[in-house]
Design a protein around this motif. Structure first.
Motif, mmCIF file in Angstrom:
data_model
loop_
_atom_site.group_PDB
_atom_site.id
_atom_site.type_symbol
_atom_site.label_atom_id
_atom_site.label_comp_id
_atom_site.label_asym_id
_atom_site.label_seq_id
_atom_site.Cartn_x
_atom_site.Cartn_y
_atom_site.Cartn_z
ATOM 1 N N GLY A 335 60.615 -12.114 61.103
ATOM 2 C CA GLY A 335 60.098 -11.474 59.899
ATOM 3 C C GLY A 335 60.958 -10.297 59.467
ATOM 4 N N GLU A 336 61.409 -9.528 60.447
ATOM 5 C CA GLU A 336 62.263 -8.372 60.147
ATOM 6 C C GLU A 336 63.585 -8.810 59.533
ATOM 7 O OE1 GLU A 336 64.515 -4.896 62.698
ATOM 8 O OE2 GLU A 336 62.575 -5.630 63.423
ATOM 9 N N ILE A 337 64.177 -9.889 60.074
ATOM 10 C CA ILE A 337 65.437 -10.418 59.529
ATOM 11 C C ILE A 337 65.234 -10.869 58.088
ATOM 12 C CG2 ILE A 337 67.139 -12.272 59.710
ATOM 13 C CD1 ILE A 337 66.698 -12.199 62.754
ATOM 14 N N GLY A 338 64.124 -11.601 57.846
ATOM 15 C CA GLY A 338 63.855 -12.086 56.499
ATOM 16 C C GLY A 338 63.593 -10.965 55.515
ATOM 17 N N TYR A 339 62.846 -9.960 55.952
ATOM 18 C CA TYR A 339 62.507 -8.841 55.067
ATOM 19 C C TYR A 339 63.742 -8.005 54.731
ATOM 20 C CZ TYR A 339 60.451 -4.414 53.544
ATOM 21 O OH TYR A 339 60.143 -3.281 52.839
ATOM 22 N N VAL A 340 64.532 -7.668 55.736
ATOM 23 C CA VAL A 340 65.732 -6.865 55.517
ATOM 24 C C VAL A 340 66.733 -7.616 54.641
ATOM 25 C CG1 VAL A 340 67.729 -5.807 56.645
ATOM 26 C CG2 VAL A 340 65.450 -5.535 57.630
ATOM 27 N N SER A 341 66.789 -8.941 54.786
ATOM 28 C CA SER A 341 67.746 -9.754 54.018
ATOM 29 C C SER A 341 67.266 -10.042 52.602
ATOM 30 C CB SER A 341 68.014 -11.079 54.744
ATOM 31 O OG SER A 341 68.502 -10.845 56.052
ATOM 32 N N GLY A 342 66.012 -9.698 52.296
ATOM 33 C CA GLY A 342 65.503 -9.877 50.942
ATOM 34 C C GLY A 342 64.941 -11.245 50.647
ATOM 35 N N VAL A 343 64.703 -12.060 51.682
ATOM 36 C CA VAL A 343 64.159 -13.404 51.444
ATOM 37 C C VAL A 343 62.685 -13.503 51.842
ATOM 38 C CG1 VAL A 343 66.380 -14.556 51.665
ATOM 39 C CG2 VAL A 343 64.997 -14.177 53.705
ATOM 40 N N LEU A 344 62.100 -12.382 52.281
ATOM 41 C CA LEU A 344 60.686 -12.339 52.644
ATOM 42 C C LEU A 344 60.069 -11.089 52.028
ATOM 43 C CD1 LEU A 344 58.346 -13.578 54.311
ATOM 44 C CD2 LEU A 344 59.096 -12.176 56.249
ATOM 45 N N SER A 345 58.977 -11.288 51.285
ATOM 46 C CA SER A 345 58.345 -10.160 50.611
ATOM 47 C C SER A 345 57.685 -9.221 51.613
ATOM 48 C CB SER A 345 57.301 -10.664 49.608
ATOM 49 O OG SER A 345 56.206 -11.261 50.295
ATOM 50 N N GLU A 346 57.502 -7.975 51.186
ATOM 51 C CA GLU A 346 56.909 -6.979 52.070
ATOM 52 C C GLU A 346 55.483 -7.351 52.466
ATOM 53 O OE1 GLU A 346 56.067 -2.126 52.206
ATOM 54 O OE2 GLU A 346 56.943 -3.076 50.422
ATOM 55 N N HIS A 347 54.721 -7.887 51.523
ATOM 56 C CA HIS A 347 53.331 -8.247 51.798
ATOM 57 C C HIS A 347 53.233 -9.346 52.846
ATOM 58 C CE1 HIS A 347 49.147 -9.326 51.289
ATOM 59 N NE2 HIS A 347 49.500 -10.553 50.932
#
Length: 382
Positions: A335-347
């Motif tokens: 989740g952290e990788i996806g969020y930092v990379s911009g492919v996973l929303s914060e919510h």
């Protein structure tokens, strides 16, 4: 304060809470994660760059330990059951996420479904006392498959995000990954047939455990470096190294020498840092919707897992299902990788993170309850 001071505080506090959780009947890593959550409000000036490196070493050693617990043959045999289970679980988790993303399909659904389908190999190892050694290889096989797939999925989504419309790099990366893993397994098979005795005799000539450990670290870090160079996560190389160093190849005595040192280094130093680091970076949001999300997800995962790995009695089926449905700390990393990379929303990152933590607690609690049930039953029978 120097970095060594922060490391000392984290390890000491993490191990203290781990001992407390163990005394309550929970796996110690839950205490280490909790320690990280508490310290996140205290260690504000901590140098995060150096701690990231130590946490990554923790994941590396945890994956090595998981690889050492299973042989390629056991993984292949158990994979016949767990690979279809993973495919079914991923499809179910993908469908579950749709109502929470407005019935739209995006990278959020794809990545969160991967996170929610994950079981952690290190967690399975710590939960094995609840479902027994006879089921360990099946649970560990599912954990390995789910961890590899979750990392693969998030990195594929990152590559798609970086090169929209151009799928050539993605196809090339998939081929390189398949050739690398397939080549390692083939080499392991050939060595096991033709050079098993030579390897065992060579390792026996080493006079110290440190020499065995040193050679293994050179081998495992080499595979980790190659894994990262071809686009895979470096921890996959560590797992493959552990998988190849099974007792059938290196001999029981050398295997015991190696696992003793690896276990001490992993669970004495680096694992507490890794679990505490995941707690330090834990981000979530509490709401009725998020709790409803977790309850639906966990109920579906538990039923699916218990049905596929069912036993002749319901309690054993439930605890086996709980072992596979234990989610995992690696889900927080994905989740952290996806969020930092911009492919996973914060919510959705926050929602999936809370589901991971609650899922670990739920599976551990269910395992304890069934274990207590069997103890009371045995006492009544005697």
């Amino acid at each position: 304060m120097q970095i060594i001071g922060y490391v000392f505080i984290i390890i000491a506090f993490a191990r203290l809470l781990a001992e407390g959780f163990e005394r309550l009947g929970y796996p110690g890593f839950l205490g280490e994660i909790t320690a990280g959550m508490i310290l996140s409000a205290v260690l504000i000036d901590m140098p995060r760059g150096e701690m990231v490196l130590l946490a990554e070493l923790g994941l590396f050693f945890l994956m090595i330990s998981a690889g050492l617990e299973v042989t390629p043959e056991e993984l292949h045999y158990a994979g016949k059951k767990t690979l279809p289970l993973y495919a079914i679980t991923y499809a179910a988790m993908f469908l579950v996420t749709l109502p929470f993303t407005g019935w739209t399909v995006s990278s959020d659904n794809i990545i969160v479904a991967a996170i929610l389908s994950t079981a952690s190999a290190p967690i399975v190892l710590r939960l094995k006392r609840f479902f027994g050694d006879d089921f360990l290889h099946v649970a560990l096989s599912y954990a390995v498959i789910s961890e590899v797939m979750s990392l693969f999925i998030v990195y594929m989504m990152v590559r798609i995000h970086e090169t929209p419309g151009d799928y050539t790099p993605i196809i090339t990366s998939i081929l390189k990954d398949a050739i690398f893993i397939g080549g390692i397994m083939y080499i392991n098979y050939i060595i096991g047939i033709q050079h098993k005795v030579w390897i065992t005799m060579t390792l026996r000539r080493l006079k110290s455990d440190e020499a065995v450990f040193g050679l293994f670290m050179v081998f495992s870090t080499s595979l980790a470096f190659v894994s990262e160079e071809i686009g895979m996560h470096f921890s996959i190389g560590g797992f493959l190294a552990g998988l190849m160093m099974h007792s059938d190849l290196v001999g029981t005595k050398q295997y015991d020498r190696l696992t003793t040192i690896v276990s001490g280094v992993t669970y004495g130093i680096f694992a507490p840092i890794f679990f505490a680091w995941r707690g330090l970076n834990f981000e979530t949001e509490l709401s009725l919707t998020v709790l409803e999300f977790f309850l639906v997800v966990y109920f579906i995962r538990l039923l699916l897992s218990a049905a596929v790995v069912r036993h002749r009695d319901v309690p054993t089926s439930l605890v086996r299902g709980a072992g596979i449905a234990s989610f995992g700390v690696l889900g927080l990393l994905v989740g952290e990788i996806g969020y930092v990379s911009g492919v996973l929303s914060e919510h959705m990152y926050a929602t999936a993170s809370l589901a991971c933590i609650l899922g670990i607690f739920a599976s551990a609690t269910l395992g304890r309850a069934v274990n207590h049930y069997w103890i009371r039953r045995a006492e009544t029978a005697s």
